[in-house]
Design an enzyme around this catalytic site. Structure first.
Site, PDB file in Angstrom:
ATOM      1  N   GLY A 321      35.312  37.576  61.783  1.00 57.57           N
ATOM      2  CA  GLY A 321      35.466  36.030  61.449  1.00 57.57           C
ATOM      3  C   GLY A 321      36.802  35.384  61.031  1.00 57.57           C
ATOM      4  O   GLY A 321      38.127  35.990  60.407  1.00 57.57           O
ATOM      5  N   CYS A 324      37.324  35.537  57.351  1.00 55.74           N
ATOM      6  CA  CYS A 324      36.894  36.363  57.340  1.00 55.74           C
ATOM      7  C   CYS A 324      38.196  37.455  56.059  1.00 55.74           C
ATOM      8  O   CYS A 324      39.335  37.403  57.536  1.00 55.74           O
ATOM      9  CB  CYS A 324      36.160  37.431  56.981  1.00 55.74           C
ATOM     10  SG  CYS A 324      34.994  37.042  58.815  1.00 55.74           S
ATOM     11  N   GLY A 358      31.397  36.156  65.451  1.00 60.44           N
ATOM     12  CA  GLY A 358      32.900  35.907  64.722  1.00 60.44           C
ATOM     13  C   GLY A 358      33.563  36.446  65.506  1.00 60.44           C
ATOM     14  O   GLY A 358      34.018  37.343  66.023  1.00 60.44           O
ATOM     15  N   ARG A 423      25.340  38.148  49.712  1.00 63.09           N
ATOM     16  CA  ARG A 423      25.925  39.073  51.067  1.00 63.09           C
ATOM     17  C   ARG A 423      26.783  39.516  51.122  1.00 63.09           C
ATOM     18  O   ARG A 423      26.841  40.330  51.841  1.00 63.09           O
ATOM     19  CB  ARG A 423      25.902  37.552  51.823  1.00 63.09           C
ATOM     20  CG  ARG A 423      26.512  37.980  53.294  1.00 63.09           C
ATOM     21  CD  ARG A 423      27.069  36.390  53.802  1.00 63.09           C
ATOM     22  NE  ARG A 423      26.652  36.851  55.410  1.00 63.09           N
ATOM     23  CZ  ARG A 423      27.663  37.243  55.723  1.00 63.09           C
ATOM     24  NH1 ARG A 423      28.615  37.835  55.471  1.00 63.09           N
ATOM     25  NH2 ARG A 423      27.913  37.359  57.208  1.00 63.09           N
TER      26      ARG A 423
END
Ligand code: XMP
Length: 509
Positions: A321, A324, A358, A423
């Site tokens: 992503g 990320c 992503g 998460r």
């Protein structure tokens, strides 16, 4: 020329979307004829391969509504302060009626003329309902429209009796003098009233006189048919929502199901945990009709674990992503092209669709994701600058209008929400939190009402160039080796982008 996708993927090392091109095919059909029907889960078919990510700067009810109107699906994020608030977002999508504003901006009787002028400046609304509490769902007291306050902005001295501080209650049209719509009536009845009385706005109230919605003439004039819209069996828009793997999420699931959610996404950066398997089994055993997307995964072994546990679709991507930093910080992840190909090939044997999540930087990346076997593409960053993403625009450097976009594993998000911590396998009590994402901004992309049709048309053009008349045909011909691929060198990547120009303007649609 080129090679099959299987030959391309047999090379050692991970491949990203940027590492290859698809070779052109024969065009013997019009772009309008390209059919983008696909599956998002085992049992749910949709008309275009677009899904919005469950991130708190991407998908709440406005995004989910527009995604479903154009044939995709939005997944409501799980970072709300309470389970009730998340379920309320699902309800808003389910209750969506064309032309209706379910959450109109309201004023209180003691709001001032200055407040209304500020709303007009900020949001462009030319009027607002006045309710007891200043929110929808409480007693309607009146309506204020441009006619009631416009003159005060005209530098006229003739209006000394009304100033910026005058309470709205003094200038509004009181409820007794308003023509109202009835919440129990079918939309057609209210639309007829609006037309007959030539109103700009019709307040819709329930039996108690509480404001339920606003029907706006300008919205009705804008509305068109949405032939691709994603609907459930009751003809309401399809919607998904994300939950985490904590025990407390079971309450979220319960409320989401009660609100009519169609798809639950178990939101985790690494789907292969015993917590996820347990949550997945529990949801499937308790609510067999709800479709569950499990993940995230990037290998066949991970896919096997979740398919065996009952997943109806897999979400693929780890560290690809835009926001990320997982691959850098955790040393774990996989190049997205390879991950999508490998997991899709495995999952296909069981009829389980893959969501490529992503790294979708532009429309061509969606076409590539689908060519590698994904059924749909999930987008965060690409949608984060649109009007329908949560949050207000701010002015960024160089006078560019931007919206905030943050990773769900950014410190910002983790400090704000336990769900974000979950998460990334981080506990509230952990003294040191390790960020796996960054906080950023995205430039204004305008409304999804223009942007999503652009993406859809872009994918259709891509498939036409490849010579595939539908996603089904594309995937079959890729698998059979009829559609050819070619890896591209770093120089080829540079050549494929814009180059050698003094300056240029990038207008896309
Ligand atoms: P794009 O590229 O569309 O990616 O902006 C959105 C996806 O990125 C994932 N995501 C994260 N991954 N750290 C990560 O490693 C994060 O903070 C983070 N936040 C979101 C998620 O899968 C999303 O759909």
């Amino acid at each position: 020329d080129g090679e099959t996708v299987h030959e391309m993927m047999a090379h050692k090392g991970g491949i990203t979307y940027n590492d290859f091109n698809i070779l052109p095919g024969l065009i013997n059909f019009s772009v309008n004829d390209v059919d983008l029907t696909t599956k998002i889960t085992k049992d749910i078919e949709i008309k275009c391969p677009l899904v919005s990510s469950p991130m708190d700067t991407v998908t709440e009810s406005s995004m989910a509504t527009v995604m479903a109107l154009f044939g995709g699906v939005g997944i409501i994020h799980g970072n709300f302060p309470t389970a009730e608030l998340q379920a309320a977002e699902v309800l808003k999508v389910k209750r969506f009626k064309q032309g209706y504003v379910m959450q109109p901006y309201c004023l209180k009787p003691d709001s001032t003329v200055a407040d209304m002028i500020e709303i007009k400046k900020r949001y462009g609304y030319t009027g607002a309902p006045v309710t007891e509490t200043g929110f929808v769902g409480s007693k309607l007291l009146g309506m204020v429209t441009a006619r009631d306050f416009d003159f005060i902005t005209m530098n006229s001295n003739s209006t000394a009796d009304v100033t910026m501080e005058t309470p709205i209650a003094q200038i509004m049209v009181p409820v007794e003098k308003l023509t109202l719509g009835n919440a129990a009536d079918a939309p057609e009845v209210s639309i007829k009233t609006l037309k007959k009385c030539r109103l700009g706005k019709l307040a819709i109230v329930n039996k108690k006189g509480d404001l339920c919605a606003l029907l706006c003439r300008s919205d009705l004039l804008k509305t068109r048919d949405y032939p691709l819209a994603s609907h459930d069996s009751k003809n309401q828009l399809l919607v998904g929502a994300a939950v985490n793997t904590r025990e407390s999420s079971k309450k979220n699931v319960e409320l989401l199901v009660a609100a009519g959610v169609d798809i639950i996404v178990i939101d985790s950066s690494n789907g292969t945990s015993t917590y996820q398997v347990e949550m997945l089994r529990w949801i499937k055993a308790t609510y067999p009709k709800i479709q569950v997307i499990a993940g995230n995964v990037v290998t066949r072994q991970q896919a096997k674990l979740l398919i065996d546990a009952g997943a109806d679709a897999l979400r693929v991507g780890m560290g690809s992503g835009s926001i990320c930093i997982t691959q850098e910080i955790m040393a774990v992840g996989r190049a997205q092209g390879t991950a999508v190909y490998d997991v899709s090939r495995y999952a296909k044997q069981f009829g389980i669709p893959v969501i490529a999540d992503g790294g979708i930087r532009d429309v061509g990346y969606i076409t590539k994701a689908v060519s590698l076997g994904a059924s749909v593409a999930m987008m965060g960053g690409l949608l984060a600058g649109t009007t329908e993403a949560p949050g207000d625009y701010i002015w960024g450097p160089n006078g560019v209008r931007v919206k905030k976009y943050r990773g769900m594993g950014s410190l910002d998000a983790m400090e704000a929400h336990a769900s974000s911590q979950d998460r990334y396998f981080t506990a509230d009590s952990d003294q040191i939190k390790v960020a796996q994402g960054v906080t950023a901004t995205m430039k204004d992309r305008g409304s999804c009402h223009k942007f999503i049709p652009y993406l859809i048309r872009g994918i259709q053009h891509g498939l036409q160039d490849i010579g595939a008349k539908s996603i089904a045909e594309l995937r079959q011909n890729v698998d059979d080796g009829l559609i050819r691929f070619e890896r591209r060198s770093t120089n080829a990547q540079l050549e494929g982008g814009v180059h050698s120009l003094h300056s240029f303007e990038k207008r896309l649609y």
